[in-house]
Every structure is written in structure tokens, then in C-alpha cells.
Design a protein around this motif. Structure first.
Motif: not given
Ligand code: ADP
Ligand code: MG
Length: 257
Positions: A116, A170-171
Motif C-alpha cells: 500500500t 487496495d487489498e
């Protein structure tokens, strides 16, 4: 210069939205007269100050629109701690050629290795260069897309996201997508394919992406489009978060990161 001209000049500068030019004009003219500056030097200085402050304001706006959860810079990243990352590849990405070429970037690796951090750092570089960037968590994105689809507004939602030349998702993989989420996600990926960039971060290897989307056919179609023009940064290392705790002696040195 008569009082009338003086007031009209200030009024017109405000009308043209030349806020900085207008606000520094009087003081600067005083200084410039003392220093016997030429008219060209004076105009050049005032216009340059205006341009600089406009650029700073639009960068601030792009940063706000980007919605970064925290600010992380490339300069803050300790490459010595993460030797599996090739510095040259990150430098190449920071040139933003991938954004110009509408290519993708995927950061893969276990928690805490800087996925990140690097995604945000590249996003900030892109915002500095004038690109519109948006950061969003994958599960929240899937939820919003699914909600839009239920309201027959998926098209509108995807069009809204297409104003961002760089989307940071993200993620991917922390939470699985349901069928509707996966379908909507596929629509988004298809629409950006070869048109606009996406940076992904994921703790799952590509082989495990089928499980994230449950439907392996959709997963393959999504991956096919993402990977066609893509740089993958596979980070194999220890968690930076654990490093600090190890140093504080909270976790034994032999604890696997
Ligand atoms: P990930 O997304 O891979 O789980 P993060 O990017 O969130 O990990 O990193 C966790 C924390 O550690 C963040 O505060 C990040 O800034 C910091 N961090 C990770 N790797 C590094 C590094 N190599 N140098 C400096 N800070 C790092
Ligand atoms: Mg992360």
C-alpha cells in the motif's frame, strides 16, 4: 496611474481569478520600483507567482480527490529493508510511463511488506504530474459497484470512475467478492482495459485469484485483461510492522515475518 485605473486593474484581476497576482501586486510594484525592474521582469514575476499558486491549488485538489488514507512517499521507503524489490523497477514506475500508456501495476506479497505504501507513493507522483488519481479499498469498491448495479446505475458509476487516469484498488483478496461484486468488477476492468491505469495490491498470488472471485471463469477473464499490459512487483519479505515490534523485543527475532 489614476485611482480609477488602479481600482479597475484590481477589480479585473479578481474577475479573471488571478488571486495571487492581485494580492501581491501593490507590494511587489513598490519593491520592483525601488529595484528598477523592467516592465517585462515585473509582469514575468507576477504571472509566474500566479501560475505557481494555481498549480499548488490544483495539486491540493487532486490530493483531496484521490482519497489517500495516509500520505506515503517513495523517499520514505527503505529499500534496504526489502531487498526483493528491484529499485530500478520502482524508479521506472515512478516515471509514470505506465499511466501514459494506460498500463497496470500489481503489488503482491504478504501483509506489511509495503504494497500500500508503494501504491500510494506512485499515486502521489501521478497527482504531482497532473493526473487525476483515486484510491479505493477493493471490498468497498465492489460494494459500491454492486449497489450501483442494483440501482441500474453501474454504467454511470463506471463512467464517473473513468475520469481518473489512475485508479488504485487496495487489498484485493482480503475479502472474497460475491457473484454480483465480481460481475461488476469485471465490467470496470473491461472498461478501463487499454484506456486507463489501475494499481492493485493483493496478499494473494494470481493462482489464488480464482478463489477471490469464486467464479474461476470471471477470475480468468479479469486477470487476462489486467495482465495484458502489466508490471507485477512480487514482494517476498518480512513485515515492516513486525520489524519495529521485534526491535522493541515484543516478538522473538526468529518469528517468521
Ligand atoms: P502492506 O500494504 O504490504 O500490508 P503497508 O504498505 O501498509 O503494507 O506497510 C505497513 C507499514 O509499514 C506502513 O506504515 C508503511 O509505510 C511501512 N513500511 C512498509 N515497508 C516499508 C519500507 N520498506 N520502508 C519504510 N516503511 C515501510
Ligand atoms: Mg496494504
Amino acid at each position: 496611474m489614476s485611482q480609477f485605473e488602479y481600482e479597475r486593474l484590481h477589480h479585473n484581476l479578481k474577475l479573471l481569478d488571478l488571486i495571487t497576482f492581485e494580492s501581491i501586486l501593490d507590494n511587489y510594484l513598490e519593491v520592483a520600483t525601488k529595484e528598477s525592474k523592467s516592465i517585462i521582469e515585473i509582469l514575468d514575476y507576477l504571472v509566474a507567482q500566479e501560475v505557481q499558486s494555481k498549480e499548488a491549488r490544483s495539486f491540493d485538489l487532486r490530493m483531496r480527490l484521490a482519497g489517500f488514507p495516509v500520505q506515503k512517499r517513495l523517499d520514505d521507503f527503505d529499500f534496504n529493508f526489502q531487498p526483493s524489490i528491484d529499485r530500478a523497477s520502482i524508479k521506472e514506475l515512478a516515471s509514470l510511463k505506465f499511466v501514459h500508456n494506460a498500463e497496470n501495476v500489481v503489488f503482491l506479497g504478504p501483509p506489511g511488506v509495503g504494497k500500500t505504501h508503494l501504491a500510494i507513493a506512485l499515486g502521489i507522483e501521478a497527482a504531482k504530474a497532473g493526473f487525476r488519481v483515486n484510491f479505493i479499498n477493493a471490498s468497498i469498491l465492489a460494494e459500491r459497484l454492486a449497489k450501483a448495479e442494483m440501482l441500474k446505475r453501474l454504467e454511470e458509476k463506471i463512467r464517473g470512475l473513468s475520469k481518473f487516469q489512475l485508479l488504485i484498488i487496495d487489498e484485493i483478496g482480503y475479502l472474497p467478492f460475491d457473484e454480483l461484486g465480481a460481475h461488476c468488477f469485471f465490467q470496470l476492468i473491461s472498461r478501463r482495459y487499454e484506456k486507463a491505469s489501475i494499481i492493485f495490491t493483493s496478499n494473494k498470488s494470481y493462482g489464488e485469484w480464482g478463489d477471490i472471485f469464486k467464479d474461476h471463469v470471471i477470475a480468468a477473464a479479469i486477470l487476462d485483461r489486467i495482465l495484458h499490459h502489466c508490471t507485477t512487483i512480487n514482494i517476498k519479505g518480512e513485515s515492516y510492522r513486525l520489524k519495529d515490534r521485534k526491535r522493541q523485543g515484543l516478538i522473538p527475532q526468529s518469528f517468521p515475518g
